[in-house]
Design a protein around this motif. Structure first.
Motif, short mmCIF file in Angstrom:
data_model
loop_
_atom_site.label_atom_id
_atom_site.label_comp_id
_atom_site.label_asym_id
_atom_site.label_seq_id
_atom_site.Cartn_x
_atom_site.Cartn_y
_atom_site.Cartn_z
N SER A 65 10.72 -30.14 -2.61
CA SER A 65 11.93 -29.71 -3.24
C SER A 65 12.23 -28.33 -3.18
CB SER A 65 12.03 -30.29 -4.74
OG SER A 65 10.77 -29.82 -5.58
N SER A 66 10.98 -27.52 -3.16
CA SER A 66 11.10 -25.99 -3.04
C SER A 66 11.11 -25.50 -1.64
CB SER A 66 9.86 -25.61 -3.58
OG SER A 66 8.74 -26.22 -3.18
N THR A 67 11.31 -26.48 -0.74
CA THR A 67 11.06 -25.95 0.74
C THR A 67 12.30 -25.21 1.19
OG1 THR A 67 9.50 -27.64 1.69
CG2 THR A 67 11.07 -26.74 3.16
N PHE A 68 13.51 -25.69 0.88
CA PHE A 68 14.72 -24.78 1.24
C PHE A 68 14.80 -23.50 0.59
CE2 PHE A 68 19.15 -23.55 0.69
CZ PHE A 68 19.49 -23.12 2.17
N LYS A 69 14.34 -23.30 -0.91
CA LYS A 69 14.42 -22.01 -1.41
C LYS A 69 13.38 -21.17 -1.12
CE LYS A 69 12.59 -22.57 -5.46
NZ LYS A 69 11.42 -21.63 -5.96
N ASN A 70 12.19 -21.74 -0.63
CA ASN A 70 11.00 -20.61 -0.12
C ASN A 70 11.38 -20.27 1.32
OD1 ASN A 70 9.64 -20.96 -2.61
ND2 ASN A 70 8.49 -22.62 -1.85
N PHE A 71 11.88 -21.40 2.39
CA PHE A 71 11.63 -20.99 3.68
C PHE A 71 13.01 -21.08 4.04
CE2 PHE A 71 7.88 -23.30 2.25
CZ PHE A 71 6.86 -22.18 2.62
N GLY A 72 14.02 -21.51 3.55
CA GLY A 72 15.42 -21.62 4.12
C GLY A 72 15.66 -22.57 5.26
N ILE A 73 14.79 -23.85 5.41
CA ILE A 73 14.93 -24.87 6.54
C ILE A 73 15.16 -26.09 5.84
CG2 ILE A 73 13.14 -23.49 8.11
CD1 ILE A 73 11.02 -25.36 7.13
N ILE A 74 15.80 -26.85 6.43
CA ILE A 74 15.67 -28.14 6.17
C ILE A 74 15.26 -29.15 7.30
CG2 ILE A 74 18.01 -27.80 4.81
CD1 ILE A 74 19.54 -28.72 7.02
N ASP A 102 17.22 -16.32 8.94
CA ASP A 102 16.17 -15.86 9.60
C ASP A 102 14.91 -16.02 8.84
OD1 ASP A 102 17.98 -14.97 11.41
OD2 ASP A 102 17.28 -12.94 11.37
N THR A 103 13.85 -16.91 9.11
CA THR A 103 12.67 -17.13 8.27
C THR A 103 11.44 -17.24 8.98
OG1 THR A 103 11.90 -18.67 6.80
CG2 THR A 103 12.74 -19.66 8.64
N VAL A 104 10.29 -16.95 8.56
CA VAL A 104 8.78 -17.05 8.69
C VAL A 104 7.93 -18.30 8.10
CG1 VAL A 104 6.67 -16.00 9.62
CG2 VAL A 104 8.74 -14.63 10.04
N ILE A 105 7.54 -19.01 8.74
CA ILE A 105 6.68 -19.82 7.83
C ILE A 105 5.36 -19.83 8.13
CG2 ILE A 105 5.85 -22.52 7.68
CD1 ILE A 105 9.39 -22.02 8.74
N GLU A 106 4.32 -19.26 7.46
CA GLU A 106 3.18 -18.77 7.78
C GLU A 106 2.14 -20.22 8.05
OE1 GLU A 106 2.06 -15.81 8.13
OE2 GLU A 106 3.89 -14.71 7.17
N GLU A 107 1.10 -20.02 8.91
CA GLU A 107 -0.10 -20.84 8.92
C GLU A 107 -0.51 -21.33 7.48
OE1 GLU A 107 -3.83 -21.38 11.46
OE2 GLU A 107 -3.84 -19.64 10.32
N ASN A 108 -0.55 -22.53 7.19
CA ASN A 108 -0.92 -23.12 5.77
C ASN A 108 0.05 -23.22 4.80
OD1 ASN A 108 -3.63 -24.32 6.14
ND2 ASN A 108 -4.46 -22.36 6.56
N ASP A 109 1.33 -22.74 5.22
CA ASP A 109 2.19 -23.01 4.05
C ASP A 109 2.55 -24.43 3.97
OD1 ASP A 109 2.72 -20.37 3.51
OD2 ASP A 109 4.43 -20.08 4.76
N ARG A 110 2.71 -24.70 2.77
CA ARG A 110 2.78 -26.16 2.22
C ARG A 110 4.43 -26.39 2.36
NH1 ARG A 110 1.44 -27.42 -3.06
NH2 ARG A 110 0.95 -25.14 -3.62
N ILE A 111 4.79 -27.02 3.46
CA ILE A 111 6.47 -27.08 3.78
C ILE A 111 6.87 -28.64 3.52
CG2 ILE A 111 6.60 -25.32 5.30
CD1 ILE A 111 6.38 -27.38 7.53
#
Ligand SMILES: O=c1ccn([C@H]2C[C@H](O)[C@@H](COP(=O)(O)OP(=O)(O)OP(=O)(O)O)O2)c(=O)[nH]1
Length: 145
Positions: A65-74, A102-111
């Motif tokens: 549920s936090s994925t969009f807030k944290n990373f701006g992706i759907i 624009d966003t960066v998802i880091e290795e090991n981020d829980r998405i």
């Protein structure tokens, strides 16, 4: 309560391993590499795992549920379905991501997160002229209050 065992292969030595879980919990999954997306860009984010699901099961992958807030992706398919047959050595799971900024998802981020579900039973369609049931009505027919 019995515990199901699932054979899992990791594609990345740095990837944090999935924990044993309590019955009923969904299992968080992580990006297997750092991924940069520009606004309006689409990418498949590798999740760094392949699994042999228990016989008769499929996997359902949804965003946290936090994925969009944290990373701006759907997640472009809303829910990913992992077929029971998707269990080859290179059948890595992925998350189809669309970036709204624009966003960066880091290795090991829980998405995202997943659970296994029993597959549907075999179904045969039987065509009829009438269903002979009362109409329920749809699309807001029960009101909003
Ligand atoms: O979000 C997703 C969706 C699918 N898959 C994997 C598992 C699934 O078993 C396979 C194929 O997915 P699906 O059947 O939904 O894709 P398709 O577009 O129907 O392609 P195919 O012709 O390969 O079935 O891709 C993922 O890793 N993540």
């Amino acid at each position: 309560m019995s515990t199901e065992q699932i054979r899992i292969k990791y594609f990345n030595d740095n990837l944090v391993r999935a924990d044993k879980i309590v019955q009923g919990d969904w299992i968080d999954l992580r990006a297997a590499e750092t991924v940069e997306l520009k606004k309006d860009e689409f990418k498949l984010i590798p999740l760094g795992i392949a699994m042999e699901l228990p016989e008769g099961y499929e996997g359902h992958v949804v965003p946290r549920s936090s994925t969009f807030k944290n990373f701006g992706i759907i997640q472009t398919n809303s829910m990913g379905i992992i077929d029971e047959s998707y269990k080859g050595d290179n059948d890595q799971w992925f998350f189809p991501a669309y970036a709204l900024r624009d966003t960066v998802i880091e290795e090991n981020d829980r998405i995202c997160q997943f659970r296994i579900m029993k597959k549907m039973p075999a179904i045969e369609f039987v065509e009829v002229e009438k269903l002979e049931n009362e109409n329920r009505g749809g699309h807001g027919s029960t009101g909003t209050k």
